[in-house]
Design a protein around this motif. Sequence first.
Motif, PDB file in Angstrom:
ATOM      1  N   LEU A  27       1.009  -0.847  -0.154  1.00 60.12           N
ATOM      2  CA  LEU A  27       0.133   0.048   0.058  1.00 60.12           C
ATOM      3  C   LEU A  27       0.343   1.530   0.035  1.00 60.12           C
ATOM      4  CD1 LEU A  27      -3.020  -0.598   2.384  1.00 60.12           C
ATOM      5  CD2 LEU A  27      -3.017  -0.649   0.242  1.00 60.12           C
ATOM      6  N   GLN A  28       2.009   0.652   0.220  1.00 55.62           N
ATOM      7  CA  GLN A  28       2.975   2.140  -0.104  1.00 55.62           C
ATOM      8  C   GLN A  28       4.087   2.757  -1.061  1.00 55.62           C
ATOM      9  OE1 GLN A  28       2.874  -0.136   2.830  1.00 55.62           O
ATOM     10  NE2 GLN A  28       1.514   1.119   4.196  1.00 55.62           N
ATOM     11  N   SER A  29       3.498   1.219  -2.166  1.00 56.18           N
ATOM     12  CA  SER A  29       4.588   1.682  -3.602  1.00 56.18           C
ATOM     13  C   SER A  29       4.916   2.755  -4.164  1.00 56.18           C
ATOM     14  CB  SER A  29       4.002   0.866  -4.199  1.00 56.18           C
ATOM     15  OG  SER A  29       2.306   1.836  -4.511  1.00 56.18           O
ATOM     16  N   ARG A  30       5.403   3.096  -5.155  1.00 55.75           N
ATOM     17  CA  ARG A  30       5.493   4.438  -5.412  1.00 55.75           C
ATOM     18  C   ARG A  30       4.000   5.165  -6.012  1.00 55.75           C
ATOM     19  NH1 ARG A  30      10.521   2.867  -7.187  1.00 55.75           N
ATOM     20  NH2 ARG A  30      12.159   3.775  -7.070  1.00 55.75           N
ATOM     21  N   SER A  31       3.558   4.437  -6.555  1.00 54.82           N
ATOM     22  CA  SER A  31       2.220   4.481  -7.024  1.00 54.82           C
ATOM     23  C   SER A  31       1.039   5.210  -6.357  1.00 54.82           C
ATOM     24  CB  SER A  31       1.419   3.897  -8.105  1.00 54.82           C
ATOM     25  OG  SER A  31       1.404   2.477  -7.496  1.00 54.82           O
ATOM     26  N   ARG A  32       1.487   4.605  -5.026  1.00 54.94           N
ATOM     27  CA  ARG A  32       0.314   5.290  -4.397  1.00 54.94           C
ATOM     28  C   ARG A  32       0.928   6.366  -3.482  1.00 54.94           C
ATOM     29  NH1 ARG A  32      -4.290   2.168  -3.282  1.00 54.94           N
ATOM     30  NH2 ARG A  32      -3.874   2.740  -1.392  1.00 54.94           N
ATOM     31  N   ARG A  66       2.119   9.026  -2.951  1.00 58.45           N
ATOM     32  CA  ARG A  66       1.749  10.744  -2.900  1.00 58.45           C
ATOM     33  C   ARG A  66      -0.208  10.766  -2.215  1.00 58.45           C
ATOM     34  NH1 ARG A  66       4.927  14.642  -5.279  1.00 58.45           N
ATOM     35  NH2 ARG A  66       6.419  13.573  -6.403  1.00 58.45           N
ATOM     36  N   ILE A  67      -0.322   9.716  -2.105  1.00 56.40           N
ATOM     37  CA  ILE A  67      -2.092   9.585  -0.994  1.00 56.40           C
ATOM     38  C   ILE A  67      -1.807  10.400  -0.043  1.00 56.40           C
ATOM     39  CG2 ILE A  67      -4.185   8.197  -0.564  1.00 56.40           C
ATOM     40  CD1 ILE A  67      -3.205   5.763  -2.268  1.00 56.40           C
ATOM     41  N   ILE A  68      -0.714  10.088   0.833  1.00 56.88           N
ATOM     42  CA  ILE A  68      -0.704  10.598   2.588  1.00 56.88           C
ATOM     43  C   ILE A  68      -0.465  11.983   1.787  1.00 56.88           C
ATOM     44  CG2 ILE A  68       1.374   9.905   2.403  1.00 56.88           C
ATOM     45  CD1 ILE A  68      -0.629  10.974   5.357  1.00 56.88           C
ATOM     46  N   ALA A  69       0.054  12.411   1.229  1.00 55.90           N
ATOM     47  CA  ALA A  69       0.549  14.375   0.703  1.00 55.90           C
ATOM     48  C   ALA A  69      -1.013  14.888   0.528  1.00 55.90           C
ATOM     49  CB  ALA A  69       1.658  14.306  -0.325  1.00 55.90           C
ATOM     50  N   GLN A  70      -1.468  14.191  -0.797  1.00 55.30           N
ATOM     51  CA  GLN A  70      -2.635  14.757  -1.057  1.00 55.30           C
ATOM     52  C   GLN A  70      -3.795  15.035   0.019  1.00 55.30           C
ATOM     53  OE1 GLN A  70      -2.906  11.859  -4.206  1.00 55.30           O
ATOM     54  NE2 GLN A  70      -1.470  13.365  -5.620  1.00 55.30           N
ATOM     55  N   ARG A  71      -3.890  13.643   1.321  1.00 50.28           N
ATOM     56  CA  ARG A  71      -5.661  13.845   1.894  1.00 50.28           C
ATOM     57  C   ARG A  71      -5.004  13.729   3.274  1.00 50.28           C
ATOM     58  NH1 ARG A  71      -7.397   7.443   1.660  1.00 50.28           N
ATOM     59  NH2 ARG A  71      -8.797   8.562   3.441  1.00 50.28           N
ATOM     60  N   PHE A  82       8.838   7.815   8.319  1.00 52.36           N
ATOM     61  CA  PHE A  82       8.728   6.333   8.759  1.00 52.36           C
ATOM     62  C   PHE A  82       8.392   5.720   9.106  1.00 52.36           C
ATOM     63  CE2 PHE A  82      10.832   1.626   9.384  1.00 52.36           C
ATOM     64  CZ  PHE A  82      11.204   2.208   8.796  1.00 52.36           C
ATOM     65  N   GLU A  83       6.644   6.379   9.660  1.00 60.69           N
ATOM     66  CA  GLU A  83       5.632   5.792   9.706  1.00 60.69           C
ATOM     67  C   GLU A  83       5.070   5.359   8.114  1.00 60.69           C
ATOM     68  OE1 GLU A  83       6.704   8.709  13.262  1.00 60.69           O
ATOM     69  OE2 GLU A  83       7.100   7.956  11.333  1.00 60.69           O
ATOM     70  N   HIS A  84       4.754   6.319   7.341  1.00 62.51           N
ATOM     71  CA  HIS A  84       4.279   5.896   6.004  1.00 62.51           C
ATOM     72  C   HIS A  84       5.000   5.122   4.977  1.00 62.51           C
ATOM     73  CE1 HIS A  84       2.178   9.662   7.449  1.00 62.51           C
ATOM     74  NE2 HIS A  84       3.492  10.195   7.234  1.00 62.51           N
ATOM     75  N   VAL A  85       6.208   4.942   5.244  1.00 60.52           N
ATOM     76  CA  VAL A  85       7.308   3.915   4.423  1.00 60.52           C
ATOM     77  C   VAL A  85       5.949   2.453   4.483  1.00 60.52           C
ATOM     78  CG1 VAL A  85       9.500   2.390   4.483  1.00 60.52           C
ATOM     79  CG2 VAL A  85       9.129   4.689   4.934  1.00 60.52           C
ATOM     80  N   GLY A  86       6.223   1.312   5.362  1.00 60.35           N
ATOM     81  CA  GLY A  86       5.419   0.495   5.107  1.00 60.35           C
ATOM     82  C   GLY A  86       6.338  -0.987   5.266  1.00 60.35           C
ATOM     83  N   ALA A  87       5.730  -1.584   6.321  1.00 63.23           N
ATOM     84  CA  ALA A  87       6.586  -3.327   6.635  1.00 63.23           C
ATOM     85  C   ALA A  87       6.716  -3.992   5.261  1.00 63.23           C
ATOM     86  CB  ALA A  87       5.181  -3.996   6.895  1.00 63.23           C
ATOM     87  N   LYS A  88       6.652  -3.625   3.738  1.00 62.57           N
ATOM     88  CA  LYS A  88       6.594  -4.460   2.791  1.00 62.57           C
ATOM     89  C   LYS A  88       8.649  -3.274   2.313  1.00 62.57           C
ATOM     90  CE  LYS A  88       2.250  -6.368   1.533  1.00 62.57           C
ATOM     91  NZ  LYS A  88       3.338  -7.793   1.877  1.00 62.57           N
ATOM     92  N   LEU A 105       2.923   1.616  11.453  1.00 59.83           N
ATOM     93  CA  LEU A 105       3.532   1.412  13.000  1.00 59.83           C
ATOM     94  C   LEU A 105       4.812   0.363  12.762  1.00 59.83           C
ATOM     95  CD1 LEU A 105       1.764   2.905  15.477  1.00 59.83           C
ATOM     96  CD2 LEU A 105       2.815   4.374  13.681  1.00 59.83           C
ATOM     97  N   PRO A 106       6.160   0.717  13.417  1.00 58.35           N
ATOM     98  CA  PRO A 106       7.340  -0.463  12.701  1.00 58.35           C
ATOM     99  C   PRO A 106       7.472  -0.797  14.215  1.00 58.35           C
ATOM    100  CG  PRO A 106       8.410   1.720  12.968  1.00 58.35           C
ATOM    101  CD  PRO A 106       7.164   2.157  12.899  1.00 58.35           C
TER     102      PRO A 106
END
Length: 371
Positions: A92-97, A99-104, A224-230, A277-278
């Motif tokens: 859910l934190q791939s390159r294509s996704r 910017r979702i957090i910035a926009q929202r 880092f909270e927006h990076v995602g475990a993957k 959250l890691p």
Amino acid sequence: MSKELIETILRDAGIHVDGPAPSDIQVHNPAFYQRVLTDRNLGLGEAYMDGWWDCPQLDVFFHRLLTSDAERKVKTNLKYLLRLAPAFILNLQSRSRSRIIAQRHYDLGNDLFFSFLDPYKQYSCAYFHQTDDLAQAQVNKLDLIRRKLHLENTDHLLDIGCGWGGLAKYMAEQVGCTVTGVNISSEQLQYARSWCRDLPVRFLDCDYRDIPGVYDKIVSVGMFEHVGAKNYRTFMRLVHRCLKDDGIFLLHTIGSNFSQFTCDPWISRYIFPNGMLPSMAQIARAAEGLFVIEDWHNLAPHYDRTLMAWHARFQRAWPELRKTYDERFKRMWDYYLLSCAGAFRARHIQLWQIVMTKDGRGVPQPANLRG
């Protein structure tokens, strides 16, 4: 049945429906009980936003609720698990996704954030060492980072997730070093470039995976909270590539007591889309073979105080903000700030500053870290 179960869980936490205590709740819609039983955290938050219940002190309510381990007592249902499933299966934190957090969230409007932040626009945990003042506590945090990094005027500092540029501005002004900030929020970048235009600071609009160059020191605060475990390992490899062999890396992040692949459903839907959250184990695994951890500092109690200070400022600013934002937005923001304060107070979540090097050269840490 749902009413009796929820009321029992609340009583076990010292919370009573329609009781007189500040942590007690007033239920205005009887459908509240089934909604919470069905949708758990998401239902509780949405019901508050919809005005189905109130509480004089939400921070105390959540502190009590989380301390009592109430969430475990509500039986998980299939509908709830299906809502969490994408985080296990997809990146859910791939390159294509990304910017979702910035926009929202971060592009909501500077008027909102600046109404409760300090002069350095620090949207992260302050350090209330020998002060009760938010502005001074944020300066303390910035100076603590400076000292942990052993920052010098000859250094080139990389700031991954630079926000509005406050950390870059502070380091450039106080130390005289060069700073490169990286962000994907157009609102934040526009402000940062204007604010720091006369300083040796540049800002890049790019995903962290595409950061160019090599740097003396690297810092990442609240990103880092927006990076995602993957992507934790990918992030650490990027930092390793960008850091000089004798450099220092400081990671400032909210952390979880348990390894997980999801975030609170309400927070993910309304505040930080796709946040995660890691845990200590996840960070250590991601850094293994790349970095030596020199220092691990927990500042969780300071985040409780930071959030309470933000909320007090938000309340004072509301008469002006209400011209732009509606009452449901206010209830959402109250719920966000105060529920998180309660979570930190209950030590349900943590705030870590982690200092790393490539070679384990034993970086001396400041003497007053535990104040």
